[in-house]
Scaffold this motif. Sequence first.
Motif, mmCIF file in Angstrom:
data_model
loop_
_atom_site.group_PDB
_atom_site.id
_atom_site.type_symbol
_atom_site.label_atom_id
_atom_site.label_comp_id
_atom_site.label_asym_id
_atom_site.label_seq_id
_atom_site.Cartn_x
_atom_site.Cartn_y
_atom_site.Cartn_z
ATOM 1 N N ASN A 276 1.908 8.620 -32.290
ATOM 2 C CA ASN A 276 0.900 7.557 -32.317
ATOM 3 C C ASN A 276 1.172 6.504 -31.242
ATOM 4 O O ASN A 276 1.006 5.309 -31.469
ATOM 5 N N ARG A 277 1.592 6.965 -30.075
ATOM 6 C CA ARG A 277 1.839 6.081 -28.933
ATOM 7 C C ARG A 277 0.908 6.464 -27.792
ATOM 8 O O ARG A 277 0.596 7.638 -27.585
ATOM 9 N N VAL A 278 0.470 5.474 -27.040
ATOM 10 C CA VAL A 278 -0.561 5.643 -26.023
ATOM 11 C C VAL A 278 0.016 6.300 -24.774
ATOM 12 O O VAL A 278 1.097 5.920 -24.300
ATOM 13 N N TYR A 279 -0.713 7.263 -24.218
ATOM 14 C CA TYR A 279 -0.306 7.855 -22.951
ATOM 15 C C TYR A 279 -0.574 6.871 -21.814
ATOM 16 O O TYR A 279 -1.660 6.286 -21.732
ATOM 17 N N ALA A 280 0.399 6.690 -20.925
ATOM 18 C CA ALA A 280 0.230 5.803 -19.776
ATOM 19 C C ALA A 280 0.845 6.437 -18.537
ATOM 20 O O ALA A 280 1.875 7.107 -18.608
ATOM 21 N N GLU A 281 0.192 6.218 -17.402
ATOM 22 C CA GLU A 281 0.732 6.681 -16.131
ATOM 23 C C GLU A 281 1.914 5.803 -15.719
ATOM 24 O O GLU A 281 2.193 4.782 -16.345
ATOM 25 N N SER A 282 2.564 6.177 -14.637
ATOM 26 C CA SER A 282 3.684 5.377 -14.151
ATOM 27 C C SER A 282 3.237 4.012 -13.631
ATOM 28 O O SER A 282 4.058 3.118 -13.434
ATOM 29 N N THR A 283 1.919 3.846 -13.449
ATOM 30 C CA THR A 283 1.345 2.548 -13.085
ATOM 31 C C THR A 283 0.973 1.736 -14.319
ATOM 32 O O THR A 283 0.485 0.613 -14.189
ATOM 33 N N PHE A 284 1.134 2.335 -15.509
ATOM 34 C CA PHE A 284 0.802 1.782 -16.821
ATOM 35 C C PHE A 284 -0.678 1.914 -17.162
ATOM 36 O O PHE A 284 -1.114 1.424 -18.208
ATOM 37 N N GLU A 285 -1.468 2.581 -16.288
ATOM 38 C CA GLU A 285 -2.872 2.820 -16.607
ATOM 39 C C GLU A 285 -2.980 3.828 -17.750
ATOM 40 O O GLU A 285 -2.209 4.779 -17.831
ATOM 41 N N THR A 286 -3.957 3.620 -18.619
ATOM 42 C CA THR A 286 -4.216 4.516 -19.737
ATOM 43 C C THR A 286 -5.456 5.356 -19.439
ATOM 44 O O THR A 286 -5.918 5.412 -18.295
ATOM 45 N N SER A 287 -6.000 5.994 -20.473
ATOM 46 C CA SER A 287 -7.210 6.789 -20.305
ATOM 47 C C SER A 287 -8.409 5.924 -19.921
ATOM 48 O O SER A 287 -9.425 6.444 -19.460
ATOM 49 N N ASP A 288 -8.318 4.617 -20.107
ATOM 50 C CA ASP A 288 -9.325 3.671 -19.642
ATOM 51 C C ASP A 288 -8.719 2.880 -18.483
ATOM 52 O O ASP A 288 -7.678 2.234 -18.650
ATOM 53 N N ASP A 289 -9.354 2.927 -17.311
ATOM 54 C CA ASP A 289 -8.728 2.325 -16.134
ATOM 55 C C ASP A 289 -8.692 0.809 -16.165
ATOM 56 O O ASP A 289 -8.116 0.181 -15.259
ATOM 57 N N ARG A 290 -9.286 0.193 -17.174
ATOM 58 C CA ARG A 290 -9.210 -1.261 -17.332
ATOM 59 C C ARG A 290 -8.138 -1.678 -18.343
ATOM 60 O O ARG A 290 -7.929 -2.864 -18.566
ATOM 61 N N VAL A 291 -7.488 -0.692 -18.939
ATOM 62 C CA VAL A 291 -6.506 -0.975 -19.986
ATOM 63 C C VAL A 291 -5.152 -0.395 -19.574
ATOM 64 O O VAL A 291 -5.051 0.786 -19.224
ATOM 65 N N PHE A 292 -4.126 -1.225 -19.639
ATOM 66 C CA PHE A 292 -2.755 -0.830 -19.341
ATOM 67 C C PHE A 292 -1.942 -0.861 -20.641
ATOM 68 O O PHE A 292 -2.289 -1.587 -21.581
ATOM 69 N N ALA A 293 -0.860 -0.103 -20.689
ATOM 70 C CA ALA A 293 -0.005 -0.093 -21.878
ATOM 71 C C ALA A 293 1.444 0.096 -21.455
ATOM 72 O O ALA A 293 1.738 0.909 -20.570
ATOM 73 N N ILE A 294 2.356 -0.662 -22.078
ATOM 74 C CA ILE A 294 3.784 -0.533 -21.784
ATOM 75 C C ILE A 294 4.596 -0.760 -23.052
ATOM 76 O O ILE A 294 4.068 -1.066 -24.114
ATOM 77 N N GLY A 295 5.918 -0.649 -22.916
ATOM 78 C CA GLY A 295 6.817 -0.888 -24.039
ATOM 79 C C GLY A 295 6.746 0.219 -25.063
ATOM 80 O O GLY A 295 6.321 1.354 -24.779
ATOM 81 N N ASP A 296 7.136 -0.087 -26.287
ATOM 82 C CA ASP A 296 7.134 0.913 -27.354
ATOM 83 C C ASP A 296 5.736 1.427 -27.664
ATOM 84 O O ASP A 296 5.576 2.501 -28.247
ATOM 85 N N THR A 297 4.708 0.676 -27.294
ATOM 86 C CA THR A 297 3.323 1.100 -27.505
ATOM 87 C C THR A 297 3.015 2.387 -26.768
ATOM 88 O O THR A 297 2.193 3.186 -27.215
ATOM 89 N N ALA A 298 3.665 2.591 -25.623
ATOM 90 C CA ALA A 298 3.237 3.613 -24.676
ATOM 91 C C ALA A 298 4.261 4.707 -24.443
ATOM 92 O O ALA A 298 5.466 4.501 -24.589
#
Length: 416
Positions: free
Chosen positions: A289-311
Amino acid sequence: MSQQVVVVGAGYAGAGTVKAFEDAIEPGEAELTWVSDTDYHLVLHEAHRVIRKPEVESKVAIPVEEIKGDDTNFLKGRVTDIDTDERVVHTRDGDEIDYDYLLVAVGSATAFFGIDGLREHALTLKTLDDAREIHQAVKTAGQEATTTDPAKVLIGGAGLSGIQSAGEIAEYRDDHKAPIDIEIVEGLDSVFPNNDPEVQGAIRKRLDQKGIAVSTGEFISKVDEHAVYLGGAEAEYYGEDGEGDAPDYEEIDFSEDLVMEYDVLLWTGGITGQPEIDDFHLDADERSNRVYAESTFETSDDRVFAIGDTALVDQGDDDVAPPTAQAAWQAAEVAGENLARAVRGAPLKSWRHEDKGTLISVGEEAVAHDVQAGGVEVPINTFGGPTAKALKKAVASRWIADVSGYGRALNAWSDM
């Protein structure tokens, strides 16, 4: 009109991103709103200190007003939904915050892995309130016990949190001469699982010296209000980072011949994503139940970033960044700059986690392993003593200085 940037979460990832973004953005480029369900940042890797001495909470809980700049708006509230189409963040209290760019850093929740009764009967250590509750439970148990019938404190999980919590409970026991027996229960075969045997041995030695018993090699199968039942080591374990397949205890024939009674049970056995992740409408791993993020912290929505334990932040070769304070701290520096770059339409930076070693406390003692000081690797692989203790204090104090100031860091030094 300047663009609206929203950061959600006040942990290492959120607080660090706020500071980094404020440093990277120019006046008038963007307005920053910081949203969190607490109005303080908790130095979580030192929260175990509160178990021993509740007064330490003033050292490890830093008000957001000390962290953010004057131009940053702060809203206290728990985010429950993100409308990525309309670019609106919704809170439990009914607040709606518009954004052009959003960074999600809501941390993690404790994983209970479907173990019958564990959620209902175990204490956890994720918040300041949790630390206070553990302190009170240990204090009450010690006061009600006798030398002939000591209180029994069980800690499930021999990762960083479990080891450090056990150490603080042992210091409390010794400070107050309380009749308390302490035992760590770990399903895998050693303390600090999946790490170098040298550091495992150093930690085990200090646990032994503090009178902390350790049971390894048997998983907890179920819990009731008086005891934990061990068995089922054949089940696949999630691991300290919450990854892997959950044990299906209903399909395992547990002998349950090993029963451990307890007065206080603390569970530190793993993490999972926050329950609201499902309502954030971002691609996430079904198991953790953690969000996928690229190495840039971008998620499946290019306006939303995710880091830390969330991602689950991509690190290449099917690897992801570890869910540690160290990683969140490092990531936040780049994430804040990337938010500023996104506002300007500039290319984003990729981030790679750099493991700078491990520092772990066992009460007043500490163990250092593969650490770097000033970017230089310390030549001795694993060591303890005053140097390890000073390094651990220095790391905690540096973080506090970075997000708040040197005065608070100096004030906190003696209790880190």
